[in-house]
Write a protein that holds these residues in place. Structure first.
Motif, PDB file in Angstrom:
ATOM      1  N   SER A   2      25.944 -23.205 -45.422  1.00  0.00           N
ATOM      2  CA  SER A   2      24.491 -23.367 -45.469  1.00  0.00           C
ATOM      3  C   SER A   2      23.851 -22.213 -46.225  1.00  0.00           C
ATOM      4  CB  SER A   2      23.916 -23.428 -44.053  1.00  0.00           C
ATOM      5  OG  SER A   2      24.007 -22.161 -43.430  1.00  0.00           O
ATOM      6  N   ALA A   3      22.595 -22.431 -46.647  1.00  0.00           N
ATOM      7  CA  ALA A   3      21.881 -21.383 -47.378  1.00  0.00           C
ATOM      8  C   ALA A   3      21.732 -20.123 -46.537  1.00  0.00           C
ATOM      9  CB  ALA A   3      20.513 -21.904 -47.803  1.00  0.00           C
ATOM     10  N   ILE A   4      21.440 -20.277 -45.245  1.00  0.00           N
ATOM     11  CA  ILE A   4      21.268 -19.116 -44.361  1.00  0.00           C
ATOM     12  C   ILE A   4      22.581 -18.374 -44.192  1.00  0.00           C
ATOM     13  CG2 ILE A   4      20.825 -18.422 -41.977  1.00  0.00           C
ATOM     14  CD1 ILE A   4      18.292 -18.876 -43.570  1.00  0.00           C
ATOM     15  N   SER A   5      23.678 -19.099 -43.992  1.00  0.00           N
ATOM     16  CA  SER A   5      24.984 -18.453 -43.849  1.00  0.00           C
ATOM     17  C   SER A   5      25.344 -17.688 -45.115  1.00  0.00           C
ATOM     18  CB  SER A   5      26.066 -19.492 -43.540  1.00  0.00           C
ATOM     19  OG  SER A   5      25.829 -20.110 -42.291  1.00  0.00           O
ATOM     20  N   ARG A   6      25.097 -18.296 -46.272  1.00  0.00           N
ATOM     21  CA  ARG A   6      25.391 -17.644 -47.548  1.00  0.00           C
ATOM     22  C   ARG A   6      24.560 -16.364 -47.688  1.00  0.00           C
ATOM     23  NH1 ARG A   6      24.265 -21.637 -50.350  1.00  0.00           N
ATOM     24  NH2 ARG A   6      26.344 -22.474 -50.684  1.00  0.00           N
ATOM     25  N   LEU A   7      23.310 -16.450 -47.289  1.00  0.00           N
ATOM     26  CA  LEU A   7      22.404 -15.307 -47.403  1.00  0.00           C
ATOM     27  C   LEU A   7      22.798 -14.177 -46.461  1.00  0.00           C
ATOM     28  CD1 LEU A   7      19.658 -14.321 -48.649  1.00  0.00           C
ATOM     29  CD2 LEU A   7      18.549 -15.394 -46.671  1.00  0.00           C
ATOM     30  N   PHE A   8      23.013 -14.502 -45.186  1.00  0.00           N
ATOM     31  CA  PHE A   8      23.304 -13.472 -44.196  1.00  0.00           C
ATOM     32  C   PHE A   8      24.688 -12.849 -44.385  1.00  0.00           C
ATOM     33  CE2 PHE A   8      20.144 -14.981 -40.705  1.00  0.00           C
ATOM     34  CZ  PHE A   8      19.120 -14.368 -41.404  1.00  0.00           C
ATOM     35  N   ASN A   9      25.601 -13.585 -44.969  1.00  0.00           N
ATOM     36  CA  ASN A   9      26.947 -13.050 -45.176  1.00  0.00           C
ATOM     37  C   ASN A   9      27.064 -12.178 -46.418  1.00  0.00           C
ATOM     38  OD1 ASN A   9      27.951 -14.302 -42.870  1.00  0.00           O
ATOM     39  ND2 ASN A   9      28.578 -16.157 -43.963  1.00  0.00           N
ATOM     40  N   ASP A  10      26.013 -12.111 -47.213  1.00  0.00           N
ATOM     41  CA  ASP A  10      26.044 -11.315 -48.440  1.00  0.00           C
ATOM     42  C   ASP A  10      25.478  -9.927 -48.154  1.00  0.00           C
ATOM     43  OD1 ASP A  10      25.909 -10.252 -51.026  1.00  0.00           O
ATOM     44  OD2 ASP A  10      25.561 -12.229 -51.905  1.00  0.00           O
ATOM     45  N   SER A  11      26.349  -8.991 -47.793  1.00  0.00           N
ATOM     46  CA  SER A  11      25.919  -7.654 -47.384  1.00  0.00           C
ATOM     47  C   SER A  11      25.638  -6.728 -48.564  1.00  0.00           C
ATOM     48  CB  SER A  11      26.979  -7.024 -46.475  1.00  0.00           C
ATOM     49  OG  SER A  11      28.231  -6.948 -47.145  1.00  0.00           O
ATOM     50  N   ARG A  12      25.660  -7.251 -49.778  1.00  0.00           N
ATOM     51  CA  ARG A  12      25.345  -6.411 -50.935  1.00  0.00           C
ATOM     52  C   ARG A  12      23.869  -6.027 -50.965  1.00  0.00           C
ATOM     53  NH1 ARG A  12      27.515 -10.286 -55.589  1.00  0.00           N
ATOM     54  NH2 ARG A  12      26.460 -11.756 -54.162  1.00  0.00           N
ATOM     55  N   PHE A  13      23.058  -6.783 -50.239  1.00  0.00           N
ATOM     56  CA  PHE A  13      21.615  -6.571 -50.280  1.00  0.00           C
ATOM     57  C   PHE A  13      21.109  -6.162 -48.900  1.00  0.00           C
ATOM     58  CE2 PHE A  13      22.715  -9.881 -53.396  1.00  0.00           C
ATOM     59  CZ  PHE A  13      22.380  -9.190 -54.555  1.00  0.00           C
ATOM     60  N   PRO A  14      20.023  -5.373 -48.843  1.00  0.00           N
ATOM     61  CA  PRO A  14      19.478  -4.920 -47.555  1.00  0.00           C
ATOM     62  C   PRO A  14      19.112  -6.101 -46.659  1.00  0.00           C
ATOM     63  CG  PRO A  14      18.470  -3.713 -49.372  1.00  0.00           C
ATOM     64  CD  PRO A  14      19.261  -4.828 -49.987  1.00  0.00           C
ATOM     65  N   LEU A  15      19.220  -5.888 -45.359  1.00  0.00           N
ATOM     66  CA  LEU A  15      18.878  -6.946 -44.406  1.00  0.00           C
ATOM     67  C   LEU A  15      17.405  -7.310 -44.526  1.00  0.00           C
ATOM     68  CD1 LEU A  15      19.674  -8.840 -42.140  1.00  0.00           C
ATOM     69  CD2 LEU A  15      19.314  -6.971 -40.520  1.00  0.00           C
ATOM     70  N   GLN A  16      16.552  -6.327 -44.778  1.00  0.00           N
ATOM     71  CA  GLN A  16      15.126  -6.622 -44.945  1.00  0.00           C
ATOM     72  C   GLN A  16      14.914  -7.685 -46.014  1.00  0.00           C
ATOM     73  OE1 GLN A  16      12.797  -3.360 -46.445  1.00  0.00           O
ATOM     74  NE2 GLN A  16      10.984  -4.628 -46.730  1.00  0.00           N
ATOM     75  N   LEU A  17      15.595  -7.537 -47.139  1.00  0.00           N
ATOM     76  CA  LEU A  17      15.469  -8.513 -48.226  1.00  0.00           C
ATOM     77  C   LEU A  17      15.953  -9.880 -47.782  1.00  0.00           C
ATOM     78  CD1 LEU A  17      16.485  -7.925 -51.939  1.00  0.00           C
ATOM     79  CD2 LEU A  17      17.263  -9.969 -50.723  1.00  0.00           C
ATOM     80  N   ARG A  18      17.095  -9.906 -47.100  1.00  0.00           N
ATOM     81  CA  ARG A  18      17.671 -11.187 -46.685  1.00  0.00           C
ATOM     82  C   ARG A  18      16.797 -11.885 -45.640  1.00  0.00           C
ATOM     83  NH1 ARG A  18      23.301  -9.542 -44.738  1.00  0.00           N
ATOM     84  NH2 ARG A  18      22.538  -7.392 -44.852  1.00  0.00           N
ATOM     85  N   LEU A  19      16.155 -11.106 -44.761  1.00  0.00           N
ATOM     86  CA  LEU A  19      15.270 -11.701 -43.767  1.00  0.00           C
ATOM     87  C   LEU A  19      14.001 -12.254 -44.408  1.00  0.00           C
ATOM     88  CD1 LEU A  19      15.639  -9.089 -40.889  1.00  0.00           C
ATOM     89  CD2 LEU A  19      16.360 -11.487 -40.805  1.00  0.00           C
ATOM     90  N   ASP A  20      13.483 -11.556 -45.414  1.00  0.00           N
ATOM     91  CA  ASP A  20      12.297 -12.059 -46.107  1.00  0.00           C
ATOM     92  C   ASP A  20      12.594 -13.402 -46.777  1.00  0.00           C
ATOM     93  OD1 ASP A  20      10.680  -9.948 -45.389  1.00  0.00           O
ATOM     94  OD2 ASP A  20      10.941  -8.845 -47.259  1.00  0.00           O
ATOM     95  N   VAL A  21      13.761 -13.502 -47.394  1.00  0.00           N
ATOM     96  CA  VAL A  21      14.149 -14.758 -48.036  1.00  0.00           C
ATOM     97  C   VAL A  21      14.373 -15.841 -46.983  1.00  0.00           C
ATOM     98  CG1 VAL A  21      15.909 -15.896 -49.452  1.00  0.00           C
ATOM     99  CG2 VAL A  21      15.149 -13.580 -50.026  1.00  0.00           C
ATOM    100  N   ALA A  22      14.990 -15.463 -45.869  1.00  0.00           N
ATOM    101  CA  ALA A  22      15.240 -16.432 -44.795  1.00  0.00           C
ATOM    102  C   ALA A  22      13.932 -17.000 -44.251  1.00  0.00           C
ATOM    103  CB  ALA A  22      16.042 -15.771 -43.672  1.00  0.00           C
ATOM    104  N   ASP A  23      12.895 -16.168 -44.178  1.00  0.00           N
ATOM    105  CA  ASP A  23      11.584 -16.656 -43.728  1.00  0.00           C
ATOM    106  C   ASP A  23      11.133 -17.858 -44.552  1.00  0.00           C
ATOM    107  OD1 ASP A  23      11.311 -14.780 -41.745  1.00  0.00           O
ATOM    108  OD2 ASP A  23       9.891 -13.512 -42.826  1.00  0.00           O
ATOM    109  N   VAL A  24      11.359 -17.790 -45.864  1.00  0.00           N
ATOM    110  CA  VAL A  24      10.943 -18.872 -46.753  1.00  0.00           C
ATOM    111  C   VAL A  24      11.807 -20.113 -46.521  1.00  0.00           C
ATOM    112  CG1 VAL A  24      10.641 -19.566 -49.165  1.00  0.00           C
ATOM    113  CG2 VAL A  24      10.106 -17.220 -48.462  1.00  0.00           C
TER     114      VAL A  24
END
Length: 242
Positions: A2-24
């Motif tokens: 899923s898009a969320i799993s792909r996003l959260f599993n990508d630790s190359r980027f700060p969690l803040q960034l990944r959470l902002d994208v997840a909000d959308v």
């Protein structure tokens, strides 16, 4: 995946960034702005956002930003010292539709904090607070704005940006803003529903930590009390936070 799993599993980027994208992705907010280093990081980040099924609008040009230390939060509104190193970054605006992504870009580049805040879906009361203040608060001001009694609410504590684990995507108008708390609860509930143990655990840890302000005006966090610093602790047990 899923898009969320792909996003959260990508630790190359700060969690803040990944959470902002997840909000959308979750529909908590209509749009978000994320910042990448110019070059390979921006190319990699854009591919990740595209793979998450989001529409992108790339900023019109690069910006200079203070170089973060590790995963440290970059407080763009604090004074830069003469020793600060800067890096070139580029903003990318994300939304479920291209029109919204472009609207966020236009609002940001118009330099209207009000238009930009509304486009990102921040509560009107919080946007108004920024307009009255004439700027976004600095991270160091969290102590006086949101924890004047020596404790902070786990739901509305922007200081968790120092831990790279914010629940609120913005600086609330007050420590008791119901609209901001609803947004934070929606983010928390969505993270828990995603089943990602690592992200859930990080958010909980950040809300049990103590935070302190160094003599240099930097916000720091940890599990133990430092000596000779202005320390605040969490109101974790009595705020309904799991």
């Amino acid at each position: 995946m899923s898009a969320i799993s792909r996003l959260f599993n990508d630790s190359r980027f700060p969690l803040q960034l990944r959470l902002d994208v997840a909000d959308v992705i979750w529909g908590i907010r209509p749009a978000a702005r994320v910042i990448f280093r110019l070059g390979l990081e921006a190319d990699t980040g854009a591919r990740l956002l595209h793979d998450c099924g989001l529409a992108l609008a790339v900023g019109s040009g690069f910006r200079e930003q203070i170089e973060p230390v590790g995963r440290g939060y970059v407080d763009s509104f604090s004074d830069r010292s003469s020793e600060s190193r800067t890096i070139r970054v580029i903003p990318i605006y994300v939304a479920r539709g291209l029109a919204l992504a472009r609207a966020a870009k236009q609002a940001d580049e118009s330099q209207s904090d009000a238009d930009f805040g509304h486009t990102l879906g921040y509560p009107p009361c919080c946007v108004d607070a920024v307009m009255i203040r004439k700027r976004v608060p600095m991270l160091a001001e969290c102590f006086s704005l949101y924890a004047s009694g020596g404790e902070y609410s786990p739901w509305l504590w922007p200081g968790a940006l120092a831990f790279d684990a914010p629940l609120s995507p913005h600086f609330p108008c007050s420590a008791f803003c119901e609209s901001s708390q609803s947004m934070a609860r929606a983010r928390w509930n969505s993270v828990v529903a995603s089943g990602n143990v690592a992200v859930t655990g990080r958010l909980i840890t950040a809300r049990k930590a103590v935070y302190w302000l160094t003599p240099e005006g930097k916000v720091r966090s940890g599990a133990a009390l430092p000596a000779d610093e202005c320390v605040i602790s969490s109101a974790y047990p009595g705020t309904g936070f799991p």
